[in-house]
Design an enzyme around this catalytic site. Structure first.
Site, PDB file in Angstrom:
ATOM      1  N   CYS A 338       0.719  -1.198  -0.057  1.00 44.23           N
ATOM      2  CA  CYS A 338      -0.047  -0.025   0.049  1.00 44.23           C
ATOM      3  C   CYS A 338       0.877   1.394  -0.130  1.00 44.23           C
ATOM      4  O   CYS A 338       1.585   1.666  -0.850  1.00 44.23           O
ATOM      5  CB  CYS A 338      -1.000  -0.068   1.286  1.00 44.23           C
ATOM      6  SG  CYS A 338      -2.384   1.070   0.981  1.00 44.23           S
ATOM      7  N   HIS A 444      -3.497  -5.627   1.378  1.00 44.65           N
ATOM      8  CA  HIS A 444      -3.246  -5.888   2.630  1.00 44.65           C
ATOM      9  C   HIS A 444      -3.537  -7.140   3.116  1.00 44.65           C
ATOM     10  O   HIS A 444      -4.614  -7.696   2.325  1.00 44.65           O
ATOM     11  CB  HIS A 444      -4.015  -4.745   3.823  1.00 44.65           C
ATOM     12  CG  HIS A 444      -3.618  -3.308   3.621  1.00 44.65           C
ATOM     13  ND1 HIS A 444      -2.293  -3.007   4.228  1.00 44.65           N
ATOM     14  CD2 HIS A 444      -4.121  -2.450   3.192  1.00 44.65           C
ATOM     15  CE1 HIS A 444      -2.043  -1.682   3.952  1.00 44.65           C
ATOM     16  NE2 HIS A 444      -3.040  -1.119   3.434  1.00 44.65           N
TER      17      HIS A 444
END
Length: 484
Positions: A338, A444
């Site tokens: 991310c 994630h």
């Protein structure tokens, strides 16, 4: 019928409220009750994706997500109606019922709290109507007398539902009895009466040595000490925000074969997803803030960030940018997730004032453009063929989640003439560098997939169900018959 409400308060942040509340969710579920967790307001950059009532996807704090799983409940935005995600020391992004609320984000703290209280109370009342037990977590300390008038997360909640309140202190810090007494003494009488038990958490030593302090404390307050919980290293859940403790990693008495350095920048987010790594035999996790902590690492992970541009500035100030580059040049693995993925690219471009502009580390030929609206959704996918040293991931079916403003693109013009160009393995989600040890992903939760852990390390981390079962046994031992 309205549910009984058990509230876990703390004498400070880091006392262990989240862990105790999770254990109680698991314990009440094991007794046959229908259970839900609740925390009115959570300040954390650790968040998970859940469904919202209107069929969209939203965010709640990771602690309440895990508490819902421990309770056997479907995670719900009502379980954490207000989530504050710090972007700077004096500014937070406000997430109300899973969605970013720009107007609330711009409001002063006290004005914001008063505005959202009716919605918080409505969410709690709905959970009370649907469940037998609601386990409520407080925030910080209920004795923050400067904030008492605008409180929406501690004693205002306790008064609203007439909660059976447990006050937890971290005895490992020292001063636990003073913390318990001082917290109780600063509350007004009507709130003192809601404190039904003191809990000593993280105790190491001979419990017999505590006497006569618990009895003396009860004589002064009328409140019994209902549990003394031993220190729990490797308990299996992520630590609370800001707690970086690698004493439990690497296994007990086992030789370390892999050292993983996770760069711990100031606005690190979703650090909880790395918890499985801390439980693997032979794997040591280091939360790195200096170049020296990267020198012996086999892997470097750049995790998520709530302020990627600002955290890049911090990395350069520490000399970590050059250290990560040296690590990659030595052929060692670098993984960006991310915000960490965005940092691995060439540039971060912000036209809307979301995060800030910054030059990236230049390890992947990527450019990230920050969008006004955040992308929040669960993700389930099959990984394509991945080159060495990540080839063990090829073909694995994985699940995870996305939470990001950035939209990242591979720039062919930035790798013109490269002998081995970088690849976009999954559109908008996964990239591998021309130097294939560098991998970047927007997904994630990869390490929370048992197949990923086994493929990369040849071992299995304890499952959440195993963790919850241990908690249930512990609660029965530590509290005895002292729970309502």
């Amino acid at each position: 019928m309205s549910a009984r409400c058990i509230m876990v308060l703390g004498t400070s942040s880091g006392a262990g409220k989240s862990w105790v509340a999770t254990a109680l969710c698991a314990w009440y579920r094991a007794q046959g009750y229908k259970v839900a967790p609740f925390k009115a307001q959570n300040m954390s950059n650790n968040a998970r994706v859940v469904a919202t009532p209107d069929g969209q996807w939203g965010e709640i704090g990771t602690a309440q997500y895990l508490q819902a799983l421990a309770a056997g409940a479907v995670p719900d935005v009502r379980m954490n109606p207000l989530l504050l995600k710090p972007e700077a020391d004096t500014r937070s992004q406000v997430v109300l019922f899973g969605q970013v609320d720009e107007a609330l984000s711009k409001m002063p703290w006290r004005g914001r709290s008063l505005k959202v209280w009716p919605q918080i109370a409505q969410a709690l009342d709905a959970l009370r109507a649907e469940n037998d037990v609601v386990v409520i977590e407080g925030a910080g300390s209920p004795a923050e007398i400067n904030l008492h008038s605008s409180d929406v997360v501690n004693m205002r909640v306790a008064r609203h539902c007439n909660a059976h309140c447990l006050l937890v202190a971290d005895i490992d810090r020292g001063g636990a009895f003073a913390h318990l007494y001082g917290t109780w003494a600063l509350l007004p009488p009507e709130e003192q009466s809601l404190i039904k038990g003191f809990v000593l958490n993280k105790f190491r030593g001979d419990a017999a040595l505590l006497a006569p302090a618990p009895q003396m404390l009860q004589e002064k307050t009328g409140v019994p000490t209902v549990a003394c919980i031993p220190m729990q290293f490797q308990h299996g859940l992520p630590e609370e925000d800001g707690v970086f403790d690698d004493r439990g990693s690497g296994g007990q008495g086992q030789a370390v074969h892999t050292c993983i350095a996770i760069v711990a920048y100031p606005r690190i987010s979703n650090l909880d997803e790395f918890q499985p790594l801390l439980q693997l035999p032979g794997v040591r996790v280091v939360w790195a803030r200096t170049p020296a902590q990267l020198s012996d690492a086999d892997w470097v992970i750049l995790p998520g960030s709530k302020a990627s541009a600002a955290d890049l500035v911090w990395m350069r100030q520490q000399g970590l940018d050059a250290a990560v580059a040296r690590h990659a040049q030595a052929g060692k693995r670098v993984l960006g997730i991310c915000g960490g993925l965005q940092m691995l690219g060439e540039a971060l471009v912000d036209l809307h004032g979301v995060d800030g502009n910054a030059a990236g580390l230049g390890l992947l030929p990527l450019v990230t453009l920050f969008a006004q609206h955040k992308q929040v959704q669960p993700t389930r996918l099959v990984l394509p063929e991945v080159q060495a040293p990540w080839q063990a991931l090829s073909g694995l079916e994985v699940s995870g989640y996305e939470i990001h403003h950035g939209q990242t693109q591979l720039r062919a013009d930035m790798q013109a003439g490269a002998a081995q160009p970088a690849q976009e393995l999954l559109p908008g989600l996964l990239w591998q560098g021309g130097a294939p040890q560098v991998l970047g992903s927007y997904v994630h939760g990869l390490f929370e997939n048992a197949a990923v852990i086994h493929a990369l390390f040849g071992h299995d981390a304890p499952s959440l169900n195993e963790v919850f079962a241990r908690m249930v046994r512990g609660v029965g031992e530590w509290f005895g018959d002292q729970l309502p």
